[in-house]
Scaffold this motif. Structure first.
Motif, PDB file in Angstrom:
ATOM      1  N   TYR A   1     -37.787  55.216 104.099  1.00 34.59           N
ATOM      2  CA  TYR A   1     -37.922  54.422 102.883  1.00 34.59           C
ATOM      3  C   TYR A   1     -39.293  54.688 102.274  1.00 34.59           C
ATOM      4  O   TYR A   1     -40.307  54.715 102.993  1.00 34.59           O
TER       5      TYR A   1
ATOM      6  N   LEU B   1     -36.587  46.209 102.713  1.00 37.49           N
ATOM      7  CA  LEU B   1     -37.086  46.406 104.074  1.00 37.49           C
ATOM      8  C   LEU B   1     -36.930  45.128 104.893  1.00 37.49           C
ATOM      9  O   LEU B   1     -36.429  45.169 106.037  1.00 37.49           O
TER      10      LEU B   1
ATOM     11  N   GLY C   1     -32.885  48.528 109.774  1.00 36.26           N
ATOM     12  CA  GLY C   1     -34.051  49.065 109.087  1.00 36.26           C
ATOM     13  C   GLY C   1     -34.194  50.564 109.251  1.00 36.26           C
ATOM     14  O   GLY C   1     -33.532  51.191 110.091  1.00 36.26           O
TER      15      GLY C   1
ATOM     16  N   VAL D   1     -41.039  53.996 107.328  1.00 34.26           N
ATOM     17  CA  VAL D   1     -41.312  53.458 105.997  1.00 34.26           C
ATOM     18  C   VAL D   1     -42.723  53.862 105.612  1.00 34.26           C
ATOM     19  O   VAL D   1     -43.651  53.802 106.427  1.00 34.26           O
TER      20      VAL D   1
ATOM     21  N   GLY E   1     -40.195  51.840 112.039  1.00 29.62           N
ATOM     22  CA  GLY E   1     -39.504  50.560 112.082  1.00 29.62           C
ATOM     23  C   GLY E   1     -38.983  50.206 113.463  1.00 29.62           C
ATOM     24  O   GLY E   1     -38.716  51.074 114.305  1.00 29.62           O
TER      25      GLY E   1
END
Length: 451
Positions: A44, A84, A93, A97, A328
């Motif tokens: 992400y 998130l 998740g 990220v 994550g």
């Protein structure tokens, strides 16, 4: 945010499609030969930051053809942060990220609640991670309770330009003038020109270009080293910080009287009487030199620059983390995830440096900084359409000295920034005295820390 940055060419074939239920998210899958896929690796990040990881993505795909690389790009920080949290709550998740300085999340509390995996010594050994390749303060700033949760990639140095005759008048000097002394200088200058709308004690260019996501409050807290050093949010240290923020807000308010585009009024200001010209969004190499060249057309005499030091040491500096990554809690391949993040840090802005393009933020990798210095001391630079001469060795050494004097790297903390701006709003607007605001702040802040 980084509106002026040019996107690095993406050498892969991208197939983008809208995610169900979210009009502003995009997913890019690097599938290769789909029948050979054994696993999926998810990332992400903000869409505008993809150019910063494009090289790492290409290298990762080459080295890991069996992994389907799925990248979800978001148009806004709010969409990224909200998604998130939602996905962490449902245990879906991403593996990785990537955050930038606009994040609204309380990263410390998230780390303490185990939202992210730690990069422990065993994983570091497997990945081949060498802490000596990074600015030491950056790795320290990415630790929480002694555990490394984030991989730092870049930082923001807040640079203050000035006319040399102002330095002669106020007698300030890099590595010698303390933060308190800089405040007294600013305060004296602000009082002298309090009724003059055409003289600014500290002129912040950044908000005037629509880049309001680095607020004055966040910049002050970061350069003072406070965003993670909560012991400085009490007593005399708190008062000094709040007064500094108030002074800058008062200077910014002078611009509110101008209608339309501020730059239409640019020539009405008496720049030679202004004290500091703040540039809060550039790297340490290309922008310093190019901006000094620009100031030659603004000031009657030569321009120079300083960087405000930390509260307790005029020879130490604190910087704001602007791009960093985490793994994550739902990741089942932490070694792969941390390998990818170190790959991003290794390749950060290498294309921009080697192709003689300006960087945006300074890299925390020491070898990248040295390579940038090497390029910029041996080549002319084209910055914002302007050719500037190479850096002199003296200028390069001064930048290197600052880089070596970074003692604090702070992660953004939007919650704290908003909290301070809310609780001290009355004091900033002269409708409440400091003591009353400070009592309410301290009481609520203690509750905030214990949530």
């Amino acid at each position: 945010m980084k509106r002026l940055r040019s996107c690095v060419a993406i050498f892969l074939c991208l197939v983008a499609f809208l995610l169900p239920g979210c009009d502003n998210e995009y997913r890019t899958s690097f599938d290769g030969q789909a029948s050979l896929q054994e696993s999926e690796f998810s990332i992400y990040l903000l869409k505008e930051n993809f150019s910063d990881i494009a090289d790492a993505v290409a290298q990762f795909r080459t080295e890991n053809p069996e992994i389907a690389l799925s990248i979800t790009q978001f148009d806004t920080t709010e969409e990224l942060d909200d998604t998130l949290i939602r996905d962490f709550n449902t245990n879906t998740g991403p593996d990785v990220v990537l955050f930038d300085y606009t994040t609204t999340l309380d990263l410390q509390k998230m780390a303490k609640s185990n939202s992210f995996l730690t990069f422990d010594s065993t994983l570091q050994e497997k990945v081949g991670f060498d802490s000596n390749d990074y600015v030491p303060a950056a790795l320290e700033g990415c630790q929480i309770d002694g555990n490394l949760y984030f991989i730092p990639i870049s930082f923001l140095p807040q640079i203050e330009f000035y006319s040399t005759h102002m330095q002669a008048q106020y007698q300030f000097q890099s590595n010698k003038t303390t933060r308190d002394e800089y405040y007294q200088i600013l305060s004296s200058h602000a009082e002298q020109y309090r009724e003059d709308p055409y003289v600014i004690s500290i002129f912040e260019q950044y908000p005037l270009q629509g880049k309001t996501d680095i607020s004055s409050t966040q910049a002050v807290l970061a350069s003072a080293g406070i965003l993670q050093n909560f012991s400085l949010l009490e007593g005399d240290a708190l008062r000094k910080t709040i007064d500094w923020i108030k002074l800058i807000q008062a200077q910014n308010s002078k611009f509110e009287r101008y209608e339309g585009d501020f730059w239409d009024h640019f020539d009405t200001f008496r720049w030679n009487d202004n004290l500091f010209y703040t540039v809060s969004g550039y790297d340490l190499v290309t922008s310093v030199h190019s901006f000094l060249s620009t100031l030659d057309g603004i000031y009657e005499d030569n321009g120079n620059y300083v960087i405000f030091p930390m509260q307790d040491d005029p020879q130490s500096y604190s910087v704001l983390g602007t791009f960093f990554g985490a793994v994550g809690k739902d990741c089942d391949c932490p070694e792969t995830a941390f390998s990818f993040l170190t790959l991003v840090a290794d390749s950060y802005y290498m294309i921009k440096v080697t192709q003689n393009n300006p960087m945006w933020f300074a890299p925390v990798r020491t070898d990248l900084f040295e390579k940038a210095l090497d390029v910029c001391t041996t080549n002319q630079l084209r910055v914002s359409g302007m050719l500037v001469d190479p850096l002199s060795e003296t200028e390069a050494e001064r930048l290197r000295d600052f880089y070596d004097s970074i003692a604090n790297y702070v992660l953004p903390n939007a919650s704290l920034v908003n909290f301070i701006e809310s609780e001290f709003a009355g004091y900033f607007q002269d409708t409440e005295n400091y003591e009353s605001a400070a009592v309410n702040f301290s009481r609520k802040y203690a509750l905030y820390l214990n949530e």
